[in-house]
Design an enzyme around this catalytic site. Sequence first.
Site, mmCIF file in Angstrom:
data_model
loop_
_atom_site.group_PDB
_atom_site.id
_atom_site.type_symbol
_atom_site.label_atom_id
_atom_site.label_comp_id
_atom_site.label_asym_id
_atom_site.label_seq_id
_atom_site.Cartn_x
_atom_site.Cartn_y
_atom_site.Cartn_z
ATOM 1 N N CYS A 4 0.818 -1.213 0.000
ATOM 2 C CA CYS A 4 0.000 0.000 0.000
ATOM 3 C C CYS A 4 0.856 1.270 0.000
ATOM 4 C CB CYS A 4 -1.008 -0.021 1.145
ATOM 5 S SG CYS A 4 -2.396 1.113 0.853
ATOM 6 N N HIS A 7 -4.265 -4.264 0.103
ATOM 7 C CA HIS A 7 -4.013 -4.883 1.403
ATOM 8 C C HIS A 7 -4.442 -6.347 1.389
ATOM 9 C CE1 HIS A 7 -2.672 -1.552 3.945
ATOM 10 N NE2 HIS A 7 -3.540 -0.784 3.329
ATOM 11 N N GLU A 18 -3.169 -8.644 2.888
ATOM 12 C CA GLU A 18 -2.968 -9.226 4.225
ATOM 13 C C GLU A 18 -4.151 -8.988 5.164
ATOM 14 O OE1 GLU A 18 -1.898 -4.963 4.959
ATOM 15 O OE2 GLU A 18 -1.812 -6.366 3.282
#
Length: 302
Positions: free
Chosen positions: A142, A235, A237
């Site tokens: 990001c 993102h 994750e």
Amino acid sequence: MPINIPKKLPVREVLKQEKIFVMDEDRARTQDIRPLNILILNLMPEKERTELQLLRLLGNTPLQVNITFLRMATHQSKNVSEYHLDTFYTTFEKINDRRFDGMIITGAPIEHLEFEKVNYWEELTEVMEWTKHNVTSVLHICWGAQAALHYHYGVGKYELPKKSFGIYKHHLTDPTIKLVQGFDEVFNAPHSRHTTVLAEEIKNNESISLLSISEENAPFIIMSNDARNIMITGHLEYDATTLAEEYERDLSKGLDIGVPKNYFPNDNPGEQPPNTWRSHTHLLFSNWLNYYVYQQTPYEWK
């Protein structure tokens, strides 16, 4: 991949409950193998949440990984205790004589600032310069991806008229690239950002390649041609509930925030959002560790 983390790291018990293979220093020393040394520069405010998200992903392939957490010495974190930072994190001056097989640089909620106005920008650029000779491959996430594109390749970031917030479909430009091998041709990923980079700037830069683009024509996965830097503008994750928590946080602050796109069932914040990107997230981290770290790093750094 068993991950070697400190015995008292708070997220350790959560990882064990989730059946993530973790080990401590004592057991790691009994294994006659060369572990991968991964450095994580955690710039996110809620550091323990980000630790858990990343360690889940690093613990999902067959090799042993040693984890070192790094923080910026020139920045005072407000959402984590000094005890946690002092116990589990190190600073750049303490590790700048070491070499690492891989590194992750996270995002940070500071997109509204010009890069040079960030209070730790000088320290961060010192770290990014150091990675050129001391890290085999760096994964940037990001804002970390935008910072790397700006510093290493002169790519600008641009403010969006409206926050990119939700789950977006993405397409691959070349499914034969090892980083995305096994991906579906169309896959989901979360985004939560106020700025973007431009596809044309990526395509016109001879040092980097665009591997994936979103349905809104925003670059998503970018890789340097030498594979030393990989930039992910979203993102992957994130947990299933992370966008919901960000939505509630912004509402409580009175911010003008819409319901995350393609996230809640029936666009109803009262319903539980599903995780529709988990398999691709695990695959990307596994491919990165295998093809761009393990297969490329020297057995002994010289």
